[in-house]
Design an enzyme around this catalytic site. Structure first.
Site, PDB file in Angstrom:
ATOM      1  N   ASP A  98     -36.011  -2.093 -13.503  1.00 22.35           N
ATOM      2  CA  ASP A  98     -35.399  -3.341 -13.055  1.00 22.35           C
ATOM      3  C   ASP A  98     -34.913  -3.414 -11.607  1.00 22.35           C
ATOM      4  O   ASP A  98     -35.248  -4.326 -10.884  1.00 22.35           O
ATOM      5  CB  ASP A  98     -34.226  -3.680 -13.973  1.00 22.35           C
ATOM      6  CG  ASP A  98     -34.675  -3.940 -15.402  1.00 22.35           C
ATOM      7  OD1 ASP A  98     -35.881  -3.889 -15.671  1.00 22.35           O
ATOM      8  OD2 ASP A  98     -33.813  -4.195 -16.244  1.00 22.35           O
ATOM      9  N   GLU A 137     -28.594   5.774 -22.254  1.00 20.43           N
ATOM     10  CA  GLU A 137     -29.696   4.982 -21.697  1.00 20.43           C
ATOM     11  C   GLU A 137     -30.338   5.716 -20.524  1.00 20.43           C
ATOM     12  O   GLU A 137     -31.555   5.751 -20.386  1.00 20.43           O
ATOM     13  CB  GLU A 137     -29.141   3.617 -21.252  1.00 20.43           C
ATOM     14  CG  GLU A 137     -30.187   2.657 -20.735  1.00 20.43           C
ATOM     15  CD  GLU A 137     -29.574   1.322 -20.285  1.00 20.43           C
ATOM     16  OE1 GLU A 137     -28.339   1.154 -20.375  1.00 20.43           O
ATOM     17  OE2 GLU A 137     -30.346   0.453 -19.838  1.00 20.43           O
TER      18      GLU A 137
HETATM   19  C1  DGY Z   1     -31.201  -6.285 -18.211  1.00 21.35           C
HETATM   20  O1  DGY Z   1     -30.582  -7.280 -18.560  1.00 21.35           O
HETATM   21  O2  DGY Z   1     -30.748  -5.427 -17.450  1.00 21.35           O
HETATM   22  C2  DGY Z   1     -32.522  -6.092 -18.789  1.00 21.35           C
HETATM   23  O3  DGY Z   1     -33.028  -4.843 -18.559  1.00 21.35           O
HETATM   24  C3  DGY Z   1     -33.489  -7.139 -18.355  1.00 21.35           C
HETATM   25  O4  DGY Z   1     -34.618  -6.973 -19.124  1.00 21.35           O
END
Ligand code: DGY
Length: 438
Positions: free
Chosen positions: A170, A402
């Site tokens: 991201d 995560e």
């Molecule tokens: C987030 O909201 O960080 C998600 O990874 C977007 O998919």
């Protein structure tokens, strides 16, 4: 100890499983169904509960759009712990979106081809799992058709992503150069992620402005691919996304051969496969860096940075032997000294590296999993085993987080696990790692 963690991993998955027949990535932070998460999650289930694995896949595919597109989030349920939710995305603007669910108009890496093949390999009852695969494989094929028909604008066999959230990585430093030229408005909004996770580990407000701005542009064009391709300031050919597409193409070819009577589809895929692999090698390999890099289609420039995605073409078999050796020497030199766990998500020798911030440096177990299978494919067995063992060590020492800080020295924090805890794909892929023979 490692074995007892398999039971804990199953517990994580069970606790994140929802009544609607899908598994959330993590409580509060990600309260819906995510596309690539569910693929990895299904692989974990496949080792002990094949029915749940099937259900996970069926549920995501049920939200497929009429044009073959599979969205990155399916909002099956209500939750006010996440932003931006369904009212922001407004998938109903597209004539192709499903009536049954609200979704996003973004996608994520096309994992389902290889997920189905793995399901077949893992399953003890091949005949039964093949019946399931037969019933849904054309949906996955249609998703590949969608990518080649609408996202390969130059006919190169390389598909684009139009938003950083589509990459899955991201807020990678890769996108910093793109944002520099984008004049997004300063939106007023209330973020939810930073109420669950320390804001220093998440993207900035300014980055969120850009994320929302691109979605606003897509909405302006009713999520029409042509409108997006012509107008999105973010238009990138990503080696990770394309490697996953190529690996999944191959999986579909293999499965269609087992199923039989699908010559046309196999021919189509073989044809695309050749083109995609050639373009990946001719356009995305950077001789100087010795790895694959991203290409910014909007500004016609390569993005010369090394990230864990740079090694992902090993997963789809794109590099020849010489390149594969070059890539692993870069991997060891920059990412893999004794002072680090493998594999940081961004070049640890870069000024942009941040070992604790979301995709700007920490280790992600799904990328480790992709690199593990890629390295094994090229017979770099020691390195593959090291990635696997580092993943197992991090999880058993820290928990099912995560993401993880890769540093072994100069480590100035009390813990190494960050982001959401009890994270589903960390648990699911731990189960798969533990099943692999050394
Ligand atoms: C987030 O909201 O960080 C998600 O990874 C977007 O998919």
């Amino acid at each position: 100890m490692e074995d007892s963690f398999v039971e804990k991993a199953k517990q994580v998955l069970e606790n994140n499983f929802q009544l609607g027949g899908f598994t959330i990535p993590s409580k509060n932070l990600y309260p819906f169904q995510w596309k690539w998460d569910s693929g990895f999650i299904a692989l974990g289930y496949a080792h002990y509960d094949i029915e749940k694995a099937k259900k996970e896949i069926l549920t995501i595919l049920d939200a497929q759009w009429d044009n073959g597109f599979i969205p990155h989030i399916v909002f099956h349920n209500q939750s006010d712990s996440y932003f931006p939710g369904p009212d922001f995305h407004q998938s109903e603007l597209s004539p192709f979106s499903p009536k049954k669910y609200r979704t996003t108009g973004l996608t994520q890496p096309p994992v389902y081809g290889f997920v189905l093949e793995k399901l077949y390999q893992i399953s003890k009852n091949k005949e039964e799992v093949l019946i399931f695969i037969k019933s849904i494989i054309n949906k996955v094929y249609n998703n590949h058709l969608y990518f080649y028909n609408y996202r390969d604008i130059k006919g190169e066999g390389l598909v684009y992503i139009y938003h950083n959230w589509e990459s899955g990585t991201d807020n990678s430093p890769l996108w910093d150069d793109i944002w520099e030229d984008v004049d997004s408005p300063a939106y007023q909004f209330v973020r939810k992620d930073t109420t669950h996770v320390d804001s220093s580990q998440r993207p900035t407000k300014r980055e969120y402005d850009h994320y929302l701005h691109i979605i606003e542009i897509a909405k302006k064009y009713y999520y029409n691919d042509k409108g997006i391709a012509e107008n999105s300031p973010f238009l990138v050919q990503d080696p990770l996304f394309n490697s996953i597409l190529i690996r999944s193409n191959q999986a579909l070819i293999n499965l269609y051969k087992i199923i039989g009577n699908e010559t046309k589809k196999i021919e189509f895929l073989i044809n695309k496969q050749e083109k995609s692999i050639n373009s990946m090698n001719n356009k995305l390999f950077d001789e100087k860096l010795g790895v694959y890099i991203h290409y910014d289609l909007r500004n016609n420039r390569p993005l010369p940075f090394i990230s864990s995605s740079s090694f992902s073409p090993l997963f789809c078999g794109a590099p020849d032997e010489k390149r594969s050796k070059k890539m692993t020497s870069v991997l060891i030199k920059k990412f893999g000294g004794d002072d680090k766990y493998l594999c940081a998500s961004f070049d640890p020798t870069s000024k942009r590296f941040n070992p604790q911030k979301y995709w700007r440096g920490p280790i992600w177990i799904n990328l480790n999993w992709i690199l593990y299978y890629g390295l094994k494919r090229y017979k770099f067995i020691d390195l593959a085993n090291r990635i696997k063992q580092d993943s197992i060590d991090l999880i058993t020492k820290e928990g099912f987080y995560e993401y993880f800080d890769p540093r072994k020295i100069n480590f100035d924090s009390k813990k190494r696990g960050y982001g959401g805890n009890n994270f589903s794909w960390t648990a699911a892929l731990f189960i798969d790692f533990m099943k692999q023979k050394k």
